[in-house]
Scaffold this active site. Sequence first.
Site, PDB file in Angstrom:
ATOM      1  CD  GLU A 125      -6.049   8.698  -0.084  1.00 18.47           C
ATOM      2  OE1 GLU A 125      -5.930   9.500   0.872  1.00 18.47           O
ATOM      3  OE2 GLU A 125      -7.088   8.572  -0.750  1.00 18.47           O
ATOM      4  CD  GLU A 130      13.484   0.875   9.073  1.00 20.22           C
ATOM      5  OE1 GLU A 130      13.984   1.850   9.674  1.00 20.22           O
ATOM      6  OE2 GLU A 130      14.024  -0.236   9.003  1.00 20.22           O
ATOM      7  N   GLY A 138       3.017   4.200  13.487  1.00 21.05           N
ATOM      8  CA  GLY A 138       3.766   3.007  13.893  1.00 21.05           C
ATOM      9  C   GLY A 138       3.193   2.390  15.162  1.00 21.05           C
ATOM     10  CB  CYS A 174      12.993   9.034   8.164  1.00 21.69           C
ATOM     11  SG  CYS A 174      13.826   8.029   6.930  1.00 21.69           S
ATOM     12  CE  LYS A 227      -1.790   2.941   2.791  1.00 24.96           C
ATOM     13  NZ  LYS A 227      -1.900   4.104   1.891  1.00 24.96           N
ATOM     14  CD  GLU A 269      -0.264  10.690  15.178  1.00 25.48           C
ATOM     15  OE1 GLU A 269       0.501  11.596  14.794  1.00 25.48           O
ATOM     16  OE2 GLU A 269      -1.497  10.712  15.034  1.00 25.48           O
ATOM     17  N   GLY A 328       6.869   4.973   8.145  1.00 25.01           N
ATOM     18  CA  GLY A 328       6.010   6.148   8.274  1.00 25.01           C
ATOM     19  C   GLY A 328       6.240   6.816   9.615  1.00 25.01           C
ATOM     20  CD  GLU A 341      10.173  12.910  11.435  1.00 27.33           C
ATOM     21  OE1 GLU A 341       9.052  12.435  11.692  1.00 27.33           O
ATOM     22  OE2 GLU A 341      11.032  12.291  10.789  1.00 27.33           O
TER      23      GLU A 341
HETATM   24  P1  NAP Z   1       2.306   8.273   7.916  1.00 27.63           P
HETATM   25  O1  NAP Z   1       1.274   9.289   8.008  1.00 27.63           O
HETATM   26  O2  NAP Z   1       2.634   7.479   9.116  1.00 27.63           O
HETATM   27  O3  NAP Z   1       1.900   7.315   6.704  1.00 27.63           O
HETATM   28  C1  NAP Z   1       2.707   6.236   6.294  1.00 27.63           C
HETATM   29  C2  NAP Z   1       1.836   5.185   5.633  1.00 27.63           C
HETATM   30  O4  NAP Z   1       0.928   4.671   6.597  1.00 27.63           O
HETATM   31  C3  NAP Z   1       0.992   5.727   4.484  1.00 27.63           C
HETATM   32  O5  NAP Z   1       0.892   4.752   3.479  1.00 27.63           O
HETATM   33  C4  NAP Z   1      -0.334   5.942   5.160  1.00 27.63           C
HETATM   34  O6  NAP Z   1      -1.412   5.919   4.269  1.00 27.63           O
HETATM   35  C5  NAP Z   1      -0.379   4.764   6.104  1.00 27.63           C
HETATM   36  N1  NAP Z   1      -1.323   4.919   7.224  1.00 27.63           N
HETATM   37  C6  NAP Z   1      -1.805   6.059   7.762  1.00 27.63           C
HETATM   38  N2  NAP Z   1      -2.669   5.767   8.763  1.00 27.63           N
HETATM   39  C7  NAP Z   1      -2.724   4.422   8.854  1.00 27.63           C
HETATM   40  C8  NAP Z   1      -3.423   3.518   9.697  1.00 27.63           C
HETATM   41  N3  NAP Z   1      -4.245   3.928  10.645  1.00 27.63           N
HETATM   42  N4  NAP Z   1      -3.249   2.199   9.498  1.00 27.63           N
HETATM   43  C9  NAP Z   1      -2.400   1.748   8.560  1.00 27.63           C
HETATM   44  N5  NAP Z   1      -1.722   2.554   7.724  1.00 27.63           N
HETATM   45  C10 NAP Z   1      -1.870   3.879   7.877  1.00 27.63           C
HETATM   46  O7  NAP Z   1       3.674   8.879   7.429  1.00 27.63           O
HETATM   47  P2  NAP Z   1       3.877   9.904   6.230  1.00 27.63           P
HETATM   48  O8  NAP Z   1       3.228  11.175   6.644  1.00 27.63           O
HETATM   49  O9  NAP Z   1       3.480   9.296   4.947  1.00 27.63           O
HETATM   50  O10 NAP Z   1       5.457  10.008   6.196  1.00 27.63           O
HETATM   51  C11 NAP Z   1       6.175  10.769   7.081  1.00 27.63           C
HETATM   52  C12 NAP Z   1       6.756   9.976   8.225  1.00 27.63           C
HETATM   53  O11 NAP Z   1       7.436   8.817   7.772  1.00 27.63           O
HETATM   54  C13 NAP Z   1       7.795  10.758   8.992  1.00 27.63           C
HETATM   55  O12 NAP Z   1       7.571  10.625  10.366  1.00 27.63           O
HETATM   56  C14 NAP Z   1       9.100  10.096   8.604  1.00 27.63           C
HETATM   57  O13 NAP Z   1      10.141  10.250   9.514  1.00 27.63           O
HETATM   58  C15 NAP Z   1       8.695   8.711   8.416  1.00 27.63           C
HETATM   59  N6  NAP Z   1       9.654   8.020   7.543  1.00 27.63           N
HETATM   60  C16 NAP Z   1      10.512   7.113   8.097  1.00 27.63           C
HETATM   61  C17 NAP Z   1      11.450   6.481   7.307  1.00 27.63           C
HETATM   62  C18 NAP Z   1      12.389   5.470   7.885  1.00 27.63           C
HETATM   63  O14 NAP Z   1      12.930   4.686   7.125  1.00 27.63           O
HETATM   64  N7  NAP Z   1      12.613   5.432   9.176  1.00 27.63           N
HETATM   65  C19 NAP Z   1      11.520   6.749   5.956  1.00 27.63           C
HETATM   66  C20 NAP Z   1      10.649   7.695   5.425  1.00 27.63           C
HETATM   67  C21 NAP Z   1       9.704   8.299   6.242  1.00 27.63           C
HETATM   68  P3  NAP Z   1      -2.065   7.302   3.706  1.00 27.63           P
HETATM   69  O15 NAP Z   1      -1.032   7.974   2.921  1.00 27.63           O
HETATM   70  O16 NAP Z   1      -3.167   6.824   2.867  1.00 27.63           O
HETATM   71  O17 NAP Z   1      -2.496   8.046   4.912  1.00 27.63           O
END
Ligand code: NAP
Length: 449
Positions: free
Chosen positions: A155, A227, A210, A261, A152, A208, A205, A351
């Site tokens: 979006e 991650e 996570g 990240c 997935k 939160e 992602g 962050e």
């Molecule tokens: P996010 O809001 O946590 O979303 C990540 C993924 O999770 C998206 O596909 C999102 O779908 C999905 N998601 C959201 N709510 C969910 C739920 N309740 N159940 C299951 N899946 C759900 O993160 P983001 O805003 O896309 O990305 C930013 C974050 O990612 C930052 O905190 C960053 O540090 C972290 N990140 C970490 C790494 C690493 O390797 N450590 C790498 C890159 C990014 P939707 O898009 O449809 O909401």
Amino acid sequence: MTTVVNPATEEVIAELESAGVEETDAAVARAKAAFPAWRKVAPADRARLLRRLATLVEEQHEELARLESRNVGKPISGARGEVGMVAQVFHYYAGAVDKHLGETIPVAGGVDLTFREPLGVVGLIVPWNFPLNIASWKLGPALACGDTVVLKPAELTPLTAVRLAELALEAGIPEGVLNVLVGKGSVVGQRLIEHPDVAKIGFTGSTEVGRQVMRGAAGTIKRVTLELGGKSANVVFADADLERAAAAAPYAVFDNAGQDCCARSRILVEASAYDRFAELLVEATRGVRVGDPEDEATEMGPLISAAHRETVASFVEAEPLFRGDAPDGRGFWYPCTLVEARPGDRIARDEVFGPVAALIPFVDEEEAIRIANDSDYGLSGSIWTENGARALRVARAIDTGVLSINSNSSVRVSTPFGGFKQSGFGRELGMHALAGYSEIKNVFYSTEG
Ligand code: NAP
Ligand code: MG
């Protein structure tokens, strides 16, 4: 409907059907049906299919890079690098398929063998900042281990994942092995997390979400690798090559407009070099080329969305030390921003995920380590010093998964990547990633009687 926007122009570039719970269940069923045959594919044949996928990604390199650049608003030069890494990742795991070995263990009364078994159906949930790149870090080891996948994408950025699914079929990877679902995290993601036929969630992602993944996975004792976010330190000692450190530091936080990240968004500088370094850093930051992502020379594009820009702006509460230029008009632009801070400030703890860096002075090595570790996160970081013993001493003392010395480097195909503390657990890339997509089975064979 999922509406996909170019963040640099605010134009709608695609509209896709959104999957719901029913489509998610159907994709899991397809992946489950494909698993028994896929796990039995001979290692050399699975390797050949992965290698063919890598070659198709290479052949489609420019198309994929342009798609990613338009969807994320990232500079085309960076997008090319990322797609190049995707191909390398598939080549690497093609090579790993037949090198992921079991053991024979000396025991009394027989022979003891270990096997690396695939998990079954794995759900991969990825963010919008490096869409195809991060997907490949999970897909490579999952497919190499013999798992089937439901992926997935975020979006906001599904386009390259959809294209990759087509390339996988073209490569000859059997139908049902790699399924991509475009849809909301709260619907598709949530269903994957709770689905009884999904053995593991590989998630990248926010911290939160996570936490939600861990909670949701508890019901079926799913395997989880996470991650998550980061607030990494870039530690600059007075004995560093200050010119070199200052020239590199902007790119450790403003690359991908800070939506990384691994962003070294806390720049810790030894007090005796602080003024000189701050001066050099401002100059270097002034040189970051912000603008049209399609321009070959551009180094930083816009943020992903208007909503995210508001969040980023809310972090800059005081007059910054430096604020760069950004285009006016359409697009979710935000300038490179340097802020002077103290360790307890919000800007130094949370962050931002945008082009905002906090400069923090420290008096000595001990204080540098204390400030660097005073964080809920522990993903990445850098140390700048010409003293090799100090470099290694401090590297060992900082609680973080990935560190580089006199460099911004964060990820390489063959080396482990992942977090300490609330940056998550599990490792991606390198041979370490295979552990997250397989299970060890131990078989004892009696030689008595
Ligand atoms: P996010 O809001 O946590 O979303 C990540 C993924 O999770 C998206 O596909 C999102 O779908 C999905 N998601 C959201 N709510 C969910 C739920 N309740 N159940 C299951 N899946 C759900 O993160 P983001 O805003 O896309 O990305 C930013 C974050 O990612 C930052 O905190 C960053 O540090 C972290 N990140 C970490 C790494 C690493 O390797 N450590 C790498 C890159 C990014 P939707 O898009 O449809 O909401
Ligand atoms: Mg989000």
